[in-house]
Design a protein around this motif. Structure first.
Motif, mmCIF file in Angstrom:
data_model
loop_
_atom_site.group_PDB
_atom_site.id
_atom_site.type_symbol
_atom_site.label_atom_id
_atom_site.label_comp_id
_atom_site.label_asym_id
_atom_site.label_seq_id
_atom_site.Cartn_x
_atom_site.Cartn_y
_atom_site.Cartn_z
ATOM 1 N N GLY A 279 0.817 -1.210 0.000
ATOM 2 C CA GLY A 279 0.000 0.000 0.000
ATOM 3 C C GLY A 279 0.851 1.261 0.000
ATOM 4 N N GLU A 280 1.932 1.236 0.775
ATOM 5 C CA GLU A 280 2.841 2.388 0.778
ATOM 6 C C GLU A 280 3.452 2.588 -0.603
ATOM 7 N N TYR A 281 3.753 1.496 -1.263
ATOM 8 C CA TYR A 281 4.354 1.559 -2.589
ATOM 9 C C TYR A 281 3.347 2.048 -3.634
ATOM 10 N N ILE A 282 2.146 1.479 -3.613
ATOM 11 C CA ILE A 282 1.141 1.791 -4.635
ATOM 12 C C ILE A 282 0.371 3.076 -4.325
ATOM 13 N N GLN A 283 -0.141 3.178 -3.118
ATOM 14 C CA GLN A 283 -1.023 4.299 -2.791
ATOM 15 C C GLN A 283 -0.268 5.567 -2.421
ATOM 16 N N ASN A 284 0.870 5.399 -1.749
ATOM 17 C CA ASN A 284 1.620 6.581 -1.304
ATOM 18 C C ASN A 284 2.823 6.882 -2.184
ATOM 19 N N ASP A 285 3.020 6.069 -3.209
ATOM 20 C CA ASP A 285 4.092 6.271 -4.186
ATOM 21 C C ASP A 285 5.478 6.338 -3.531
ATOM 22 N N LEU A 286 5.681 5.501 -2.501
ATOM 23 C CA LEU A 286 6.992 5.440 -1.864
ATOM 24 C C LEU A 286 7.877 4.452 -2.608
ATOM 25 N N SER A 287 9.155 4.747 -2.647
ATOM 26 C CA SER A 287 10.115 3.845 -3.285
ATOM 27 C C SER A 287 10.487 2.730 -2.307
ATOM 28 N N PRO A 288 11.064 1.639 -2.809
ATOM 29 C CA PRO A 288 11.540 0.596 -1.888
ATOM 30 C C PRO A 288 12.524 1.131 -0.845
ATOM 31 N N THR A 289 13.343 2.072 -1.233
ATOM 32 C CA THR A 289 14.299 2.669 -0.285
ATOM 33 C C THR A 289 13.560 3.431 0.809
ATOM 34 N N GLU A 290 12.562 4.220 0.444
ATOM 35 C CA GLU A 290 11.784 4.970 1.438
ATOM 36 C C GLU A 290 11.029 4.024 2.367
ATOM 37 N N ILE A 291 10.476 2.957 1.810
ATOM 38 C CA ILE A 291 9.764 1.969 2.626
ATOM 39 C C ILE A 291 10.729 1.291 3.582
ATOM 40 N N ALA A 292 11.913 0.972 3.106
ATOM 41 C CA ALA A 292 12.921 0.314 3.942
ATOM 42 C C ALA A 292 13.288 1.187 5.138
ATOM 43 N N VAL A 293 13.510 2.458 4.899
ATOM 44 C CA VAL A 293 13.851 3.387 5.980
ATOM 45 C C VAL A 293 12.688 3.495 6.964
ATOM 46 N N LEU A 294 11.486 3.646 6.434
ATOM 47 C CA LEU A 294 10.287 3.787 7.259
ATOM 48 C C LEU A 294 10.042 2.549 8.124
ATOM 49 N N ARG A 295 10.292 1.373 7.577
ATOM 50 C CA ARG A 295 9.986 0.116 8.259
ATOM 51 C C ARG A 295 11.180 -0.513 8.970
ATOM 52 N N GLY A 296 12.357 0.041 8.784
ATOM 53 C CA GLY A 296 13.542 -0.524 9.427
ATOM 54 C C GLY A 296 13.955 -1.863 8.837
ATOM 55 N N ILE A 297 13.754 -2.015 7.519
ATOM 56 C CA ILE A 297 14.176 -3.233 6.832
ATOM 57 C C ILE A 297 15.148 -2.847 5.727
ATOM 58 N N SER A 298 15.752 -3.849 5.108
ATOM 59 C CA SER A 298 16.688 -3.544 4.023
ATOM 60 C C SER A 298 15.923 -3.111 2.776
ATOM 61 N N ARG A 299 16.598 -2.383 1.931
ATOM 62 C CA ARG A 299 16.008 -1.963 0.672
ATOM 63 C C ARG A 299 15.677 -3.187 -0.165
ATOM 64 N N GLN A 300 16.567 -4.181 -0.154
ATOM 65 C CA GLN A 300 16.328 -5.411 -0.910
ATOM 66 C C GLN A 300 15.110 -6.156 -0.368
ATOM 67 N N GLY A 301 14.955 -6.153 0.957
ATOM 68 C CA GLY A 301 13.795 -6.795 1.569
ATOM 69 C C GLY A 301 12.497 -6.133 1.141
ATOM 70 N N ALA A 302 12.495 -4.805 1.113
ATOM 71 C CA ALA A 302 11.306 -4.066 0.678
ATOM 72 C C ALA A 302 11.016 -4.351 -0.797
ATOM 73 N N TYR A 303 12.067 -4.329 -1.613
ATOM 74 C CA TYR A 303 11.918 -4.589 -3.050
ATOM 75 C C TYR A 303 11.368 -5.994 -3.286
ATOM 76 N N ASP A 304 11.946 -6.989 -2.592
ATOM 77 C CA ASP A 304 11.497 -8.375 -2.750
ATOM 78 C C ASP A 304 10.034 -8.540 -2.335
ATOM 79 N N LEU A 305 9.645 -7.886 -1.247
ATOM 80 C CA LEU A 305 8.262 -7.975 -0.780
ATOM 81 C C LEU A 305 7.299 -7.353 -1.790
ATOM 82 N N ILE A 306 7.681 -6.244 -2.363
ATOM 83 C CA ILE A 306 6.857 -5.592 -3.381
ATOM 84 C C ILE A 306 6.680 -6.512 -4.586
#
Length: 105
Positions: free
Chosen positions: A27-54
């Motif tokens: 939802g953060e990626y689609i609705q809020n137009d956040l990048s995997p890097t922004e999601i990673a920082v926000l959630r305290g996970i790796s950028r790769q982890g956010a990208y893989d989840l997306i």
């Protein structure tokens, strides 16, 4: 169809079938137009982890759409068929496809 619009529609329609964590991140990626890097920082996970989840969420949602399309095709074939053995075969396919969705959910 524009890829972003398609992703958004899939999320709107099938998003409730995702886990809570998947819904939030995707939802953060689609609705809020956040990048995997922004999601990673926000959630305290790796950028790769956010990208893989997306990417995993995109595959899950696309697979749901394909499954529903297959169920729809089977239903149309049943409606047009008089051969009881083919009808039974199509009903079995629908049961298997719907069971797969229910097991995942």
């Amino acid at each position: 169809m524009d890829r972003i619009v398609e992703k958004s529609l899939l999320f709107d329609f099938y998003g409730e079938l995702l886990t809570q964590h998947q819904k939030e991140v995707y939802g953060e990626y689609i609705q809020n137009d956040l990048s995997p890097t922004e999601i990673a920082v926000l959630r305290g996970i790796s950028r790769q982890g956010a990208y893989d989840l997306i990417k995993r969420c995109e595959k899950i949602l696309t697979d749901y759409e394909k499954t529903v399309a297959s169920i729809h095709t089977c239903a149309e074939e049943i409606a047009e068929c008089d051969d009881k053995s083919i009808v039974r075969e199509k009903i079995a396919q629908i049961a298997e496809l719907s069971s797969n969705i229910l097991e995942e959910y």
